[in-house]
Design a protein around this motif. Structure first.
Motif, PDB file in Angstrom:
ATOM      1  N   ALA A  65       0.684  -1.304   0.358  1.00  0.00           N
ATOM      2  CA  ALA A  65      -0.177  -0.220  -0.296  1.00  0.00           C
ATOM      3  C   ALA A  65       0.922   0.990  -0.015  1.00  0.00           C
ATOM      4  CB  ALA A  65      -1.166   0.006   1.237  1.00  0.00           C
ATOM      5  N   MET A  66       2.404   1.319   0.070  1.00  0.00           N
ATOM      6  CA  MET A  66       2.872   2.295   0.795  1.00  0.00           C
ATOM      7  C   MET A  66       4.074   2.581  -0.486  1.00  0.00           C
ATOM      8  SD  MET A  66       4.079   1.967   4.741  1.00  0.00           S
ATOM      9  CE  MET A  66       5.755   2.989   4.182  1.00  0.00           C
ATOM     10  N   ALA A  67       3.727   1.426  -1.433  1.00  0.00           N
ATOM     11  CA  ALA A  67       4.399   1.131  -2.690  1.00  0.00           C
ATOM     12  C   ALA A  67       4.620   2.199  -3.728  1.00  0.00           C
ATOM     13  CB  ALA A  67       5.382   0.403  -2.455  1.00  0.00           C
ATOM     14  N   ALA A  69       4.159   4.821  -6.347  1.00  0.00           N
ATOM     15  CA  ALA A  69       4.475   6.250  -6.587  1.00  0.00           C
ATOM     16  C   ALA A  69       3.675   7.460  -6.138  1.00  0.00           C
ATOM     17  CB  ALA A  69       4.995   6.501  -8.352  1.00  0.00           C
ATOM     18  N   GLU A  70       2.563   7.459  -6.315  1.00  0.00           N
ATOM     19  CA  GLU A  70       1.482   8.341  -5.787  1.00  0.00           C
ATOM     20  C   GLU A  70       1.714   8.605  -4.526  1.00  0.00           C
ATOM     21  OE1 GLU A  70      -1.232   4.805  -7.271  1.00  0.00           O
ATOM     22  OE2 GLU A  70       1.166   6.148  -7.449  1.00  0.00           O
ATOM     23  N   THR A  71       2.105   7.814  -3.618  1.00  0.00           N
ATOM     24  CA  THR A  71       2.012   7.720  -1.908  1.00  0.00           C
ATOM     25  C   THR A  71       2.839   8.641  -1.682  1.00  0.00           C
ATOM     26  OG1 THR A  71       3.347   5.535  -1.628  1.00  0.00           O
ATOM     27  CG2 THR A  71       1.259   5.758  -1.725  1.00  0.00           C
ATOM     28  N   ASN A  72       3.641   8.690  -2.452  1.00  0.00           N
ATOM     29  CA  ASN A  72       4.996   9.381  -2.109  1.00  0.00           C
ATOM     30  C   ASN A  72       5.663   8.836  -0.349  1.00  0.00           C
ATOM     31  OD1 ASN A  72       5.533  11.382  -3.603  1.00  0.00           O
ATOM     32  ND2 ASN A  72       3.790  12.642  -2.463  1.00  0.00           N
ATOM     33  N   MET A  73       5.904   7.623  -0.649  1.00  0.00           N
ATOM     34  CA  MET A  73       6.494   6.610   0.450  1.00  0.00           C
ATOM     35  C   MET A  73       7.592   5.427  -0.516  1.00  0.00           C
ATOM     36  SD  MET A  73       3.593   6.899   3.278  1.00  0.00           S
ATOM     37  CE  MET A  73       1.961   6.167   2.274  1.00  0.00           C
ATOM     38  N   ARG A  74       7.442   5.564  -1.543  1.00  0.00           N
ATOM     39  CA  ARG A  74       8.557   4.373  -1.841  1.00  0.00           C
ATOM     40  C   ARG A  74       9.522   4.026  -1.847  1.00  0.00           C
ATOM     41  NH1 ARG A  74       7.139   1.594  -6.054  1.00  0.00           N
ATOM     42  NH2 ARG A  74       9.047   0.463  -7.029  1.00  0.00           N
ATOM     43  N   SER A  75      10.204   5.523  -1.311  1.00  0.00           N
ATOM     44  CA  SER A  75      11.652   5.705  -1.094  1.00  0.00           C
ATOM     45  C   SER A  75      11.410   5.557   0.487  1.00  0.00           C
ATOM     46  CB  SER A  75      11.876   7.164  -0.917  1.00  0.00           C
ATOM     47  OG  SER A  75      11.675   7.763  -0.534  1.00  0.00           O
ATOM     48  N   ILE A  76      10.357   5.107   0.940  1.00  0.00           N
ATOM     49  CA  ILE A  76      10.615   5.333   3.032  1.00  0.00           C
ATOM     50  C   ILE A  76      10.428   3.778   2.878  1.00  0.00           C
ATOM     51  CG2 ILE A  76       9.208   4.785   4.779  1.00  0.00           C
ATOM     52  CD1 ILE A  76       8.101   7.657   3.845  1.00  0.00           C
ATOM     53  N   VAL A  77       9.887   3.204   1.932  1.00  0.00           N
ATOM     54  CA  VAL A  77       9.841   1.105   1.372  1.00  0.00           C
ATOM     55  C   VAL A  77      10.133   0.673   0.740  1.00  0.00           C
ATOM     56  CG1 VAL A  77       8.291  -0.845   0.671  1.00  0.00           C
ATOM     57  CG2 VAL A  77       7.235   1.341   1.091  1.00  0.00           C
ATOM     58  N   LEU A  78      11.047   1.313   0.029  1.00  0.00           N
ATOM     59  CA  LEU A  78      13.350   0.369  -0.576  1.00  0.00           C
ATOM     60  C   LEU A  78      14.024   1.232   0.437  1.00  0.00           C
ATOM     61  CD1 LEU A  78      12.845   2.334  -4.263  1.00  0.00           C
ATOM     62  CD2 LEU A  78      12.709  -0.544  -3.125  1.00  0.00           C
ATOM     63  N   LEU A  80      13.611   0.847   3.403  1.00  0.00           N
ATOM     64  CA  LEU A  80      13.839  -0.166   4.716  1.00  0.00           C
ATOM     65  C   LEU A  80      14.511  -1.785   4.364  1.00  0.00           C
ATOM     66  CD1 LEU A  80       9.684  -0.273   5.268  1.00  0.00           C
ATOM     67  CD2 LEU A  80      11.844   0.550   6.928  1.00  0.00           C
ATOM     68  N   MET A  81      14.696  -1.830   2.932  1.00  0.00           N
ATOM     69  CA  MET A  81      15.795  -3.038   2.592  1.00  0.00           C
ATOM     70  C   MET A  81      16.123  -2.265   1.388  1.00  0.00           C
ATOM     71  SD  MET A  81      11.859  -5.084   1.816  1.00  0.00           S
ATOM     72  CE  MET A  81      10.976  -4.213   1.360  1.00  0.00           C
ATOM     73  N   PRO A  82      17.319  -1.851   1.544  1.00  0.00           N
ATOM     74  CA  PRO A  82      18.424  -1.013   0.527  1.00  0.00           C
ATOM     75  C   PRO A  82      18.943  -2.185  -0.602  1.00  0.00           C
ATOM     76  CG  PRO A  82      19.370  -0.946   2.807  1.00  0.00           C
ATOM     77  CD  PRO A  82      18.537  -1.666   3.051  1.00  0.00           C
ATOM     78  N   GLU A  83      19.158  -3.722   0.233  1.00  0.00           N
ATOM     79  CA  GLU A  83      19.571  -4.336  -0.637  1.00  0.00           C
ATOM     80  C   GLU A  83      18.627  -4.446  -1.785  1.00  0.00           C
ATOM     81  OE1 GLU A  83      18.536  -4.912   2.907  1.00  0.00           O
ATOM     82  OE2 GLU A  83      17.515  -5.991   2.932  1.00  0.00           O
ATOM     83  N   LEU A  84      17.309  -4.120  -2.021  1.00  0.00           N
ATOM     84  CA  LEU A  84      16.597  -4.077  -3.370  1.00  0.00           C
ATOM     85  C   LEU A  84      17.152  -4.025  -4.091  1.00  0.00           C
ATOM     86  CD1 LEU A  84      13.376  -5.840  -1.677  1.00  0.00           C
ATOM     87  CD2 LEU A  84      14.871  -7.064  -2.301  1.00  0.00           C
ATOM     88  N   GLN A  85      17.208  -2.611  -4.086  1.00  0.00           N
ATOM     89  CA  GLN A  85      18.044  -1.314  -4.898  1.00  0.00           C
ATOM     90  C   GLN A  85      18.468  -1.580  -5.622  1.00  0.00           C
ATOM     91  OE1 GLN A  85      17.979   2.936  -3.038  1.00  0.00           O
ATOM     92  NE2 GLN A  85      16.654   2.144  -1.342  1.00  0.00           N
ATOM     93  N   PRO A  86      19.258  -1.322  -6.784  1.00  0.00           N
ATOM     94  CA  PRO A  86      19.892  -1.733  -7.483  1.00  0.00           C
ATOM     95  C   PRO A  86      21.410  -0.904  -7.165  1.00  0.00           C
ATOM     96  CG  PRO A  86      18.645  -0.471  -8.898  1.00  0.00           C
ATOM     97  CD  PRO A  86      17.618  -0.820  -7.381  1.00  0.00           C
TER      98      PRO A  86
END
Length: 86
Positions: A65-67, A69-78, A80-86
């Motif tokens: 629900a947070m992920a 783009a329109e929630t403006n919380m996507r960066s917060i979700v990512l 939480l799990m920086p190992e998933l970012q390229p």
């Protein structure tokens, strides 16, 4: 909590709190309810899928629900799990 070692597992397998070492998961349904995290080392996942129930399901729905783009919380979700970012 159990330790599974050097075997092939199939069917429904509860993950909570268990340790899996050198396991082949074949045609397995890996179920996590939100308890202690499982541990995996040198495992292979062949036609395996994950299911999330109970508190794990609620947490996953919350993150989804947070992920968007329109929630403006996507960066917060990512964040939480920086190992998933390229």
């Amino acid at each position: 909590m159990a330790e599974f070692k050097n075997q092939t597992l199939s069917g429904e397998i509860t993950l909570d709190g268990n340790t899996f070492l050198n396991i082949d998961f074949n045609d397995a349904v890996l179920t996590y309810d939100g308890g202690a995290p499982p541990s995996f080392s040198n495992c292979r996942f062949n036609t395996a899928r994950f299911t999330f129930r109970e508190s794990a399901s609620n947490t996953l729905m919350f993150l989804r629900a947070m992920a968007p783009a329109e929630t403006n919380m996507r960066s917060i979700v990512l964040g939480l799990m920086p190992e998933l970012q390229p």
